[in-house]
Enzyme design. Structure first.
Site, PDB file in Angstrom:
ATOM      1  N   ASP A 215       0.829  -1.194   0.000  1.00 19.78           N
ATOM      2  CA  ASP A 215       0.000   0.000   0.000  1.00 19.78           C
ATOM      3  C   ASP A 215       0.876   1.262   0.000  1.00 19.78           C
ATOM      4  O   ASP A 215       1.871   1.333   0.722  1.00 19.78           O
ATOM      5  CB  ASP A 215      -0.864  -0.025   1.275  1.00 19.78           C
ATOM      6  CG  ASP A 215      -1.948   1.029   1.291  1.00 19.78           C
ATOM      7  OD1 ASP A 215      -2.833   0.979   0.430  1.00 19.78           O
ATOM      8  OD2 ASP A 215      -1.915   1.906   2.178  1.00 19.78           O
ATOM      9  N   GLU A 264      14.519 -15.211   0.861  1.00 17.96           N
ATOM     10  CA  GLU A 264      14.805 -16.270   1.847  1.00 17.96           C
ATOM     11  C   GLU A 264      13.870 -17.461   1.625  1.00 17.96           C
ATOM     12  O   GLU A 264      14.059 -18.521   2.213  1.00 17.96           O
ATOM     13  CB  GLU A 264      14.580 -15.735   3.273  1.00 17.96           C
ATOM     14  CG  GLU A 264      15.643 -14.756   3.737  1.00 17.96           C
ATOM     15  CD  GLU A 264      15.223 -13.999   5.009  1.00 17.96           C
ATOM     16  OE1 GLU A 264      14.213 -14.385   5.638  1.00 17.96           O
ATOM     17  OE2 GLU A 264      15.902 -13.009   5.336  1.00 17.96           O
TER      18      GLU A 264
HETATM   19  C1  NOJ Z   1      -4.522   2.875  -0.862  1.00 21.33           C
HETATM   20  C2  NOJ Z   1      -5.632   1.933  -0.524  1.00 21.33           C
HETATM   21  O1  NOJ Z   1      -5.974   1.195  -1.666  1.00 21.33           O
HETATM   22  C3  NOJ Z   1      -6.780   2.784  -0.009  1.00 21.33           C
HETATM   23  O2  NOJ Z   1      -7.959   2.045   0.147  1.00 21.33           O
HETATM   24  C4  NOJ Z   1      -6.357   3.415   1.284  1.00 21.33           C
HETATM   25  O3  NOJ Z   1      -7.377   4.304   1.720  1.00 21.33           O
HETATM   26  C5  NOJ Z   1      -5.061   4.218   1.116  1.00 21.33           C
HETATM   27  N1  NOJ Z   1      -4.083   3.506   0.351  1.00 21.33           N
HETATM   28  C6  NOJ Z   1      -4.451   4.544   2.461  1.00 21.33           C
HETATM   29  O4  NOJ Z   1      -3.966   3.377   3.068  1.00 21.33           O
END
Ligand code: NOJ
Length: 556
Positions: A215, A264
C-alpha cells in the site's frame, strides 16, 4: 498466543514465475462473505467460498487488510500487523484459509500497509505517552507547531482524504498523517520501523503467504527539512526522485532490504507496488532487486477508446520489458467507481483530474447520465480484451457479476473517510464496497444471516451469483469461460497488433499461441478475421462483431 504455522501446501511449490501472467482476484474481506452473521465478512466466509473461486478459475487471491482495526479507513488503519481482526477471524482460521486455498491451487497475496499504522497501534499509543524528542515519537513524524504557542500546524498541508495533514496531540506537538488522522505516518528513517516490517513480512511468509501488495509504496521515504514548504510549494515541486514525500529514489533502499527477505523463501515471495507515480518511474518499483512488480492503473484511468487502449498497452509492454517484470492490468478495485458504471458515464477525455466522486455526481445528480446497459456491455468487452493481454490481470470481487457502483447509500450509512473529510465534494468509495450478493433473495442476499454492514440495493438480487450461475449468457459465465480459456491460450509475454484489422475503432492482436482478440470500440458492427470463434462478450450479429464487443478466436 502463538499458533504454529500451517504447513504450506506442496501442490503449488516450485514455480517462481507463477505471478507473471496470473489472474488475481481481490477480496475485500469485510464485504465478501459473512459466516457468523454479524454483518461483516470474515475468513470463515472466504473459506466457505473457495469452491466458488475454483470454479471461477483464478490463480491467486489478493486479500485486502484483515488485521485488527477500528476501520477508520476500511482496515487500512492497522492496529497490529501480525494478527487477525477478531471481528474477522483468528490466526488459526487464517492458517486454515491458506491451506484450503493452496489445496485448491490458489495462491494468496496479502496487503501490507507500511506508510502508516492506525492511531491505536501500540507504537503510536507509546508515542503519545512519551515526551517530545523521545525514541517512541521518533517512529512517527512529530513536529512542534508554528505560531507564538505552537498553535498552528508545522505546515498547511492537506491530507489525501481532505482536511489538514497535521493533527495536534495533548502536549502541543503535531504529527503527520497523509491520510486520515487515525493513520499516523511512520518515520522510515527509524531503524526499528524498518526491522519491524521485515519481521512482519517473515511472519506472513512463514504462514505460507505467497506474496504482498504494498500500500502507498511510493510514500514511505520522506525527507522533511526543518523549515517545511507550503502546500502550494509542494504542489509545484518536480516528482523527479527528490520530492520530500512522494516517489523518492531512496524508497528503493527499503525495497532492496525487503527483497532479501522475499528471497529467503522458495519460491521467493512476490510483491506488487501500489505506487501512483509517473509511468516512466514505475519500472523502479517493478525491478527484480526491489518489489518485482508494480500496478499499472493506465487502463483504469482511460476511456473505452481504441486509441487510448492501444497506446497504453504498447507503452506498458515496453516498460515491462525494460524492468524485466510483467505488467499488471486493472479496471476495478476497492478505491474506484466500478468499471461497468464508469463506462456508462460520459467519457472523461483528457481530463484525468476528474475525481471519481465528481464523476459519480454526474449520474447521481438531477440529470442522471448513467447508461447502465452500455456500461456493462463495454465492461464485458474491456475485460475480455484485458484477459487476453500478456501480464497479470487483477480482478475485483463483484466485477465477475457485472456489478454496478451502488449509488443509493444514505449519508448516515456511509463509512469512507473521504466522504466525511470532503463534504459535498466526494461521495467516497463505499459504492464499490457493498457486500456481494450470493443469492436472489434472503437476508443480505446470501452474504450472511444478518444485515450487511453497508446497505445492499434491491437490484442486487438480479445480479447475484445464484441468478447468474446457470445462465450461459451471464457475466459470471463469461468470466469463468474466459479464465479457463486463458489458461489454455497464454503463451510468452508478447503480442502482435494485427494492423490490417486495427483501424478506426477496432483493435486486434494475436498471441504466439494463435489466440486472436478483436475488440470493436465503435458503434457499428465489423467483420471478424477468419478463425474459430472461441468466446465473445456479446452475441455476434450475422457473424459480425457488434458495437462494444470483444471476440476471441483461434487463428485459421
Ligand atoms: C490505498 C488503498 O488502496 C486505499 O484504500 C487506502 O485508503 C489508502 N491507500 C491509504 O492506506
Amino acid at each position: 498466543m502463538t499458533i504454529a504455522p500451517a504447513p504450506a501446501a506442496t501442490i503449488l511449490a516450485g514455480d517462481a514465475d507463477w505471478w507473471r501472467q496470473a489472474s488475481v482476484y481481490q477480496i475485500y474481506p469485510r464485504s465478501f462473505a459473512d459466516a457468523n452473521g454479524d454483518g461483516i465478512g470474515d475468513l470463515k466466509g472466504i473459506i466457505s467460498r473457495i469452491p466458488y473461486l475454483s470454479e471461477l478459475g483464478v490463480d491467486a487471491v489478493w486479500l485486502s487488510p484483515f488485521y485488527p482495526s477500528a476501520l477508520a479507513d476500511g482496515g487500512y488503519d492497522v492496529d497490529d500487523y501480525r494478527d487477525v481482526d477478531p471481528k474477522i477471524g483468528t490466526l488459526a482460521e487464517f492458517d486454515e484459509m491458506v491451506a484450503a486455498l493452496h489445496t485448491a491451487g490458489i495462491r494468496l497475496i496479502v496487503d501490507i500497509v507500511p506508510n502508516h499504522s492506525s492511531d491505536r497501534h501500540e507504537w503510536f499509543q507509546a508515542a503519545l505517552a512519551a515526551p517530545a524528542g523521545s525514541p517512541e515519537r521518533d517512529r512517527y513524524i512529530f513536529r512542534d507547531g508554528k505560531g507564538e504557542n505552537g498553535e498552528l500546524p508545522p505546515a498547511d498541508w492537506t491530507s489525501i482524504f481532505g482536511g489538514p495533514a497535521w493533527t495536534r496531540v495533548a502536549d502541543g506537538q503535531w504529527y503527520l498523517h497523509n491520510f486520515a488522522p487515525e493513520q499516523p505516518d511512520f518515520n522510515w528513517r527509524n531503524e526499528e520501523v524498518r526491522q519491524d516490517f521485515r519481521e512482519t513480512l517473515r511472519f506472513w511468509s512463514d504462514r505460507g503467504v505467497d506474496g504482498f501488495r504494498i500500500d502507498v509504496a511510493h510514500g514511505l521515504a520522506k525527507d522533511l527539512a526543518d523549515e517545511l514548504p507550503s502546500q502550494a510549494e509542494l504542489d509545484e515541486l518536480p516528482k523527479d526522485g527528490f520530492h520530500p514525500m512522494w516517489d523518492r529514489d531512496d524508497v528503493h533502499e527499503i525495497y532492496a532490504e525487503w527483497r532479501e527477505v522475499f528471497d529467503e523463501y522458495d519460491p521467493p515471495r512476490i510483491a506488487v507496488a501500489e505506487a501512483w507515480v509517473e509511468a516512466d518511474r514505475r519500472a523502479r518499483y517493478a525491478s527484480a532487486d526491489g518489489l518485482g512488480q508494480a500496478f499499472n492503473f493506465d487502463l483504469l484511468e482511460a476511456d473505452f477508446d481504441a486509441d487510448q487502449f492501444r497506446e497504453i498497452v504498447s507503452f506498458n509492454l515496453d516498460l515491462a520489458a525494460q524492468s524485466g517484470s510483467s505488467t499488471t492490468w486493472v479496471f476495478s478495485n476497492h478505491d474506484v467507481v466500478r468499471h461497468a458504471t464508469r463506462y456508462g458515464l460520459p467519457p472523461r477525455g483528457a481530463d484525468k483530474e476528474v475525481k471519481q466522486g465528481k464523476e459519480w455526481l454526474l449520474s447521481g445528480g438531477s440529470e442522471p447520465a448513467l447508461d447502465a446497459e452500455i456500461g456493462l456491455r463495454r465492461a464485458r468487452a474491456a475485460t475480455l480484451f484485458e484477459l487476453a493481454l500478456p501480464g497479470s490481470a487483477y480482478l475485483y470481487q463483484g466485477e465477475e457479476l457485472g456489478l454496478h457502483e451502488v449509488a443509493e447509500i444514505a449519508p448516515e450509512a456511509r463509512q469512507d473517510p473521504t466522504f466525511f473529510r470532503s463534504p459535498g465534494e466526494d461521495v467516497g468509495r463505499d459504492g464499490c464496497r457493498v457486500p456481494l450478493p450470493w443469492t436472489r433473495e434472503g437476508s443480505s442476499f446470501g452474504f450472511g444471516s444478518g444485515d450487511a454492514h453497508l446497505p445492499q440495493p434491491e437490484w442486487f438480487g438480479a445480479s447475484s451469483v445464484e441468478a447468474q450461475d446457470d445462465d450461459p449468457s451471464s457475466t459470471l459465465s463469461l468470466y469463468r469461460r474466459a479464465l479457463a480459456l486463458r489458461h489454455e491460450l497464454q503463451s510468452d509475454e508478447t503480442l502482435e497488433w494485427l494492423e490490417e484489422i486495427s483501424t478506426g475503432n477496432v483493435l486486434a492482436f494475436s498471441r504466439p499461441s494463435g489466440w486472436v482478440t478483436v475488440t470493436n470500440f465503435g458503434d457499428e458492427p465489423v467483420d471478424l478475421p477468419a478463425g474459430e470463434v472461441l468466446l465473445t462478450s456479446a452475441p455476434l450479429e450475422d457473424g459480425r462483431l457488434p458495437a462494444a464487443t470483444t471476440a476471441w478466436l483461434r487463428a485459421a
